[in-house]
Design a protein around this motif. Structure first.
Motif, PDB file in Angstrom:
ATOM      1  N   ARG A  43       0.819  -1.211   0.000  1.00  0.00           N
ATOM      2  CA  ARG A  43       0.000   0.000   0.000  1.00  0.00           C
ATOM      3  C   ARG A  43       0.849   1.256   0.000  1.00  0.00           C
ATOM      4  NH1 ARG A  43      -2.358  -1.698   5.056  1.00  0.00           N
ATOM      5  NH2 ARG A  43      -3.411   0.287   5.292  1.00  0.00           N
ATOM      6  N   ARG A  44       2.102   1.122   0.413  1.00  0.00           N
ATOM      7  CA  ARG A  44       2.951   2.303   0.467  1.00  0.00           C
ATOM      8  C   ARG A  44       3.569   2.561  -0.907  1.00  0.00           C
ATOM      9  NH1 ARG A  44       6.834   1.621   4.991  1.00  0.00           N
ATOM     10  NH2 ARG A  44       5.091   2.053   6.381  1.00  0.00           N
ATOM     11  N   SER A  45       4.173   1.524  -1.450  1.00  0.00           N
ATOM     12  CA  SER A  45       4.857   1.738  -2.717  1.00  0.00           C
ATOM     13  C   SER A  45       3.968   1.294  -3.875  1.00  0.00           C
ATOM     14  CB  SER A  45       6.187   0.979  -2.713  1.00  0.00           C
ATOM     15  OG  SER A  45       6.289   0.110  -3.795  1.00  0.00           O
ATOM     16  N   ARG A  46       3.267   2.220  -4.459  1.00  0.00           N
ATOM     17  CA  ARG A  46       2.347   1.910  -5.540  1.00  0.00           C
ATOM     18  C   ARG A  46       3.110   1.435  -6.775  1.00  0.00           C
ATOM     19  NH1 ARG A  46      -2.610   2.199  -4.772  1.00  0.00           N
ATOM     20  NH2 ARG A  46      -3.450   3.362  -3.024  1.00  0.00           N
ATOM     21  N   LYS A  47       4.355   1.918  -6.857  1.00  0.00           N
ATOM     22  CA  LYS A  47       5.152   1.591  -8.035  1.00  0.00           C
ATOM     23  C   LYS A  47       5.413   0.091  -8.147  1.00  0.00           C
ATOM     24  CE  LYS A  47       8.186   4.943  -7.856  1.00  0.00           C
ATOM     25  NZ  LYS A  47       9.578   5.322  -7.612  1.00  0.00           N
ATOM     26  N   ARG A  48       5.632  -0.510  -6.983  1.00  0.00           N
ATOM     27  CA  ARG A  48       6.089  -1.892  -6.987  1.00  0.00           C
ATOM     28  C   ARG A  48       5.064  -2.843  -7.602  1.00  0.00           C
ATOM     29  NH1 ARG A  48       7.804  -5.473  -2.018  1.00  0.00           N
ATOM     30  NH2 ARG A  48       8.752  -7.192  -3.170  1.00  0.00           N
ATOM     31  N   PHE A  49       3.815  -2.707  -7.209  1.00  0.00           N
ATOM     32  CA  PHE A  49       2.814  -3.648  -7.721  1.00  0.00           C
ATOM     33  C   PHE A  49       1.804  -2.992  -8.664  1.00  0.00           C
ATOM     34  CE2 PHE A  49       4.127  -5.591  -3.622  1.00  0.00           C
ATOM     35  CZ  PHE A  49       4.664  -6.757  -4.125  1.00  0.00           C
ATOM     36  N   VAL A  50       1.961  -1.697  -8.876  1.00  0.00           N
ATOM     37  CA  VAL A  50       1.100  -0.891  -9.770  1.00  0.00           C
ATOM     38  C   VAL A  50      -0.329  -1.432  -9.983  1.00  0.00           C
ATOM     39  CG1 VAL A  50       2.775   0.450 -11.065  1.00  0.00           C
ATOM     40  CG2 VAL A  50       2.338  -1.908 -11.748  1.00  0.00           C
ATOM     41  N   GLY A  51      -1.028  -1.598  -8.876  1.00  0.00           N
ATOM     42  CA  GLY A  51      -2.428  -2.013  -8.997  1.00  0.00           C
ATOM     43  C   GLY A  51      -2.623  -3.418  -9.525  1.00  0.00           C
ATOM     44  N   ASN A  52      -1.583  -4.251  -9.449  1.00  0.00           N
ATOM     45  CA  ASN A  52      -1.698  -5.617  -9.956  1.00  0.00           C
ATOM     46  C   ASN A  52      -2.184  -6.605  -8.909  1.00  0.00           C
ATOM     47  OD1 ASN A  52      -0.765  -4.619 -12.304  1.00  0.00           O
ATOM     48  ND2 ASN A  52       1.298  -5.465 -12.139  1.00  0.00           N
ATOM     49  N   LEU A  53      -2.578  -6.103  -7.759  1.00  0.00           N
ATOM     50  CA  LEU A  53      -2.997  -7.011  -6.692  1.00  0.00           C
ATOM     51  C   LEU A  53      -4.462  -6.788  -6.317  1.00  0.00           C
ATOM     52  CD1 LEU A  53       0.212  -6.994  -4.433  1.00  0.00           C
ATOM     53  CD2 LEU A  53      -0.544  -8.777  -6.005  1.00  0.00           C
ATOM     54  N   GLU A  54      -5.290  -6.460  -7.309  1.00  0.00           N
ATOM     55  CA  GLU A  54      -6.713  -6.254  -7.048  1.00  0.00           C
ATOM     56  C   GLU A  54      -7.450  -7.587  -7.160  1.00  0.00           C
ATOM     57  OE1 GLU A  54      -7.586  -3.363  -5.985  1.00  0.00           O
ATOM     58  OE2 GLU A  54      -5.555  -2.649  -6.392  1.00  0.00           O
ATOM     59  N   PRO A  55      -8.470  -7.822  -6.297  1.00  0.00           N
ATOM     60  CA  PRO A  55      -9.236  -9.066  -6.385  1.00  0.00           C
ATOM     61  C   PRO A  55      -9.778  -9.297  -7.796  1.00  0.00           C
ATOM     62  CG  PRO A  55      -9.839  -7.898  -4.399  1.00  0.00           C
ATOM     63  CD  PRO A  55      -8.912  -6.997  -5.161  1.00  0.00           C
ATOM     64  N   MET A  56      -9.762 -10.567  -8.212  1.00  0.00           N
ATOM     65  CA  MET A  56     -10.262 -11.028  -9.504  1.00  0.00           C
ATOM     66  C   MET A  56      -9.249 -10.929 -10.638  1.00  0.00           C
ATOM     67  SD  MET A  56     -14.213 -10.189 -10.260  1.00  0.00           S
ATOM     68  CE  MET A  56     -14.448  -9.093  -8.899  1.00  0.00           C
ATOM     69  N   SER A  57      -8.182 -10.131 -10.445  1.00  0.00           N
ATOM     70  CA  SER A  57      -7.215 -10.002 -11.532  1.00  0.00           C
ATOM     71  C   SER A  57      -6.481 -11.315 -11.758  1.00  0.00           C
ATOM     72  CB  SER A  57      -6.198  -8.902 -11.217  1.00  0.00           C
ATOM     73  OG  SER A  57      -6.820  -7.645 -11.283  1.00  0.00           O
ATOM     74  N   HIS A  58      -6.112 -11.526 -13.010  1.00  0.00           N
ATOM     75  CA  HIS A  58      -5.365 -12.707 -13.436  1.00  0.00           C
ATOM     76  C   HIS A  58      -3.919 -12.251 -13.620  1.00  0.00           C
ATOM     77  CE1 HIS A  58      -4.980 -16.002 -16.810  1.00  0.00           C
ATOM     78  NE2 HIS A  58      -4.127 -16.172 -15.835  1.00  0.00           N
ATOM     79  N   ILE A  59      -3.015 -12.829 -12.849  1.00  0.00           N
ATOM     80  CA  ILE A  59      -1.631 -12.318 -12.849  1.00  0.00           C
ATOM     81  C   ILE A  59      -0.593 -13.441 -12.975  1.00  0.00           C
ATOM     82  CG2 ILE A  59      -2.175 -10.288 -11.421  1.00  0.00           C
ATOM     83  CD1 ILE A  59      -0.947 -11.873  -9.026  1.00  0.00           C
ATOM     84  N   ASP A  60       0.606 -13.021 -13.322  1.00  0.00           N
ATOM     85  CA  ASP A  60       1.790 -13.853 -13.167  1.00  0.00           C
ATOM     86  C   ASP A  60       2.389 -13.468 -11.828  1.00  0.00           C
ATOM     87  OD1 ASP A  60       2.373 -15.730 -15.106  1.00  0.00           O
ATOM     88  OD2 ASP A  60       3.047 -14.192 -16.534  1.00  0.00           O
ATOM     89  N   LEU A  61       2.532 -14.428 -10.956  1.00  0.00           N
ATOM     90  CA  LEU A  61       2.949 -14.157  -9.582  1.00  0.00           C
ATOM     91  C   LEU A  61       4.329 -14.756  -9.327  1.00  0.00           C
ATOM     92  CD1 LEU A  61       2.068 -13.418  -6.586  1.00  0.00           C
ATOM     93  CD2 LEU A  61       1.150 -15.732  -6.466  1.00  0.00           C
ATOM     94  N   ILE A  62       5.162 -13.981  -8.673  1.00  0.00           N
ATOM     95  CA  ILE A  62       6.445 -14.537  -8.220  1.00  0.00           C
ATOM     96  C   ILE A  62       6.457 -14.434  -6.701  1.00  0.00           C
ATOM     97  CG2 ILE A  62       8.966 -14.301  -8.280  1.00  0.00           C
ATOM     98  CD1 ILE A  62       8.694 -13.367 -11.127  1.00  0.00           C
ATOM     99  N   PHE A  63       6.694 -15.547  -6.038  1.00  0.00           N
ATOM    100  CA  PHE A  63       6.641 -15.522  -4.570  1.00  0.00           C
ATOM    101  C   PHE A  63       7.741 -16.368  -3.962  1.00  0.00           C
ATOM    102  CE2 PHE A  63       4.778 -19.723  -3.702  1.00  0.00           C
ATOM    103  CZ  PHE A  63       4.210 -20.060  -4.925  1.00  0.00           C
ATOM    104  N   PHE A  64       8.041 -16.018  -2.711  1.00  0.00           N
ATOM    105  CA  PHE A  64       9.057 -16.759  -1.980  1.00  0.00           C
ATOM    106  C   PHE A  64       8.371 -17.554  -0.880  1.00  0.00           C
ATOM    107  CE2 PHE A  64      12.526 -17.537   0.948  1.00  0.00           C
ATOM    108  CZ  PHE A  64      13.529 -17.939   0.064  1.00  0.00           C
TER     109      PHE A  64
END
Ligand SMILES: [Zn+2]
Length: 257
Positions: A43-64
């Motif tokens: 929520r602080r750095s909008r640049k990092r996820f640029v609105g790509n974490l909204e419910p229902m969106s279809h994304i490519d996710l990288i996680f640890f």
């Protein structure tokens, strides 16, 4: 899942603010099923996820993932499909929310099921493209029940296995299917269903999206199947769905208006 960095195709089921600047998210992924994670600073750095974490969106996710935490750490997210029409129209949005709540409630974490992912992403796309909302919501429900192995018994009586010739049948969520007149005696909460609706539901349970789009359905099918399927789903998960309550409220408001 071992410790390490992973890539997955995901639909976002839920997003909750956490602490000062983080978000806790639930995803349904093609590769790992339902997983939960934390996006630090989302929520602080909008640049990092640029609105790509909204419910229902279809994304490519990288996680640890570490074995120590139930939550994986979201490292990066790239939008594949945002379903823009779904998110601006309240009728579509509420149906989309219903679909993701249904998947969230009916699946367990860490059990991969690519057909569930395919179903969810495919139906969100249909709703986004203007498919008939009520019809496709019913088709989604019956297909989801089928791929998760919860399909109710719709041909003949679930108890005695006879196939009595009754034009108006009775469905019991508790018994898991249609019951004939004699097996239905004393069973509470029976839902009426016509032979036509039962037959069409049994057929729809086996069809892929492309073939479902060509099925013609009546208003009677929509009404009967809505009641039957929701009664059965509620029995399976043991509670009401929040989005269903909202959908019902919206409908009664539009009838009054
Ligand atoms: Zn029977």
């Amino acid at each position: 899942m071992k410790r390490g960095l992973f890539k997955a195709e995901a639909i976002i089921l839920n997003s909750l603010d956490y602490g000062e600047s983080d978000r806790i998210l639930t995803f349904y992924t093609l590769e790992h099923g339902k997983i939960r994670g934390i996006a630090k600073g989302a929520r602080r750095s909008r640049k990092r996820f640029v609105g790509n974490l909204e419910p229902m969106s279809h994304i490519d996710l990288i996680f640890f993932h570490t074995e120590k935490s139930e939550l994986m750490r979201v490292e990066d997210a790239h939008l594949i499909e945002s379903f823009p029409n779904l998110k601006v129209d309240i009728d579509r949005l509420s149906r989309g929310c219903y679909l993701i709540e249904l998947v969230s409630e009916m699946t367990r974490e860490g059990q991969a099921s690519p057909p569930v992912f395919q179903l969810l992403s495919g139906f969100l796309k249909v709703l986004d493209n203007g498919g008939d909302l009520d019809v496709f919501t019913r088709f989604f429900e019956i297909r989801l029940l089928a791929v998760l192995g919860y399909l109710p018994h719709l041909a003949g009586c679930v108890v005695c296995k006879n196939r009595p010739d009754e034009p108006l049948k009775k469905f019991s969520s508790e018994r898991g299917g249609i019951v004939c007149r004699s097996c239905g005696i004393g069973v509470p909460g029976l839902v009426p269903v016509s032979s036509g609706t039962a037959g069409l539901l049994a057929m729809a349970a086996k069809l892929d999206l492309d073939k479902l789009s060509r099925l013609k359905v009546s208003q009677a099918f929509i009404d009967e199947s809505e009641r039957l399927l929701y009664d059965f789903i509620k029995f399976q998960i043991g509670k009401e769905l929040k989005t269903k309550r909202f959908l019902d409220k919206m409908r009664s408001a539009s009838v009054r208006a």
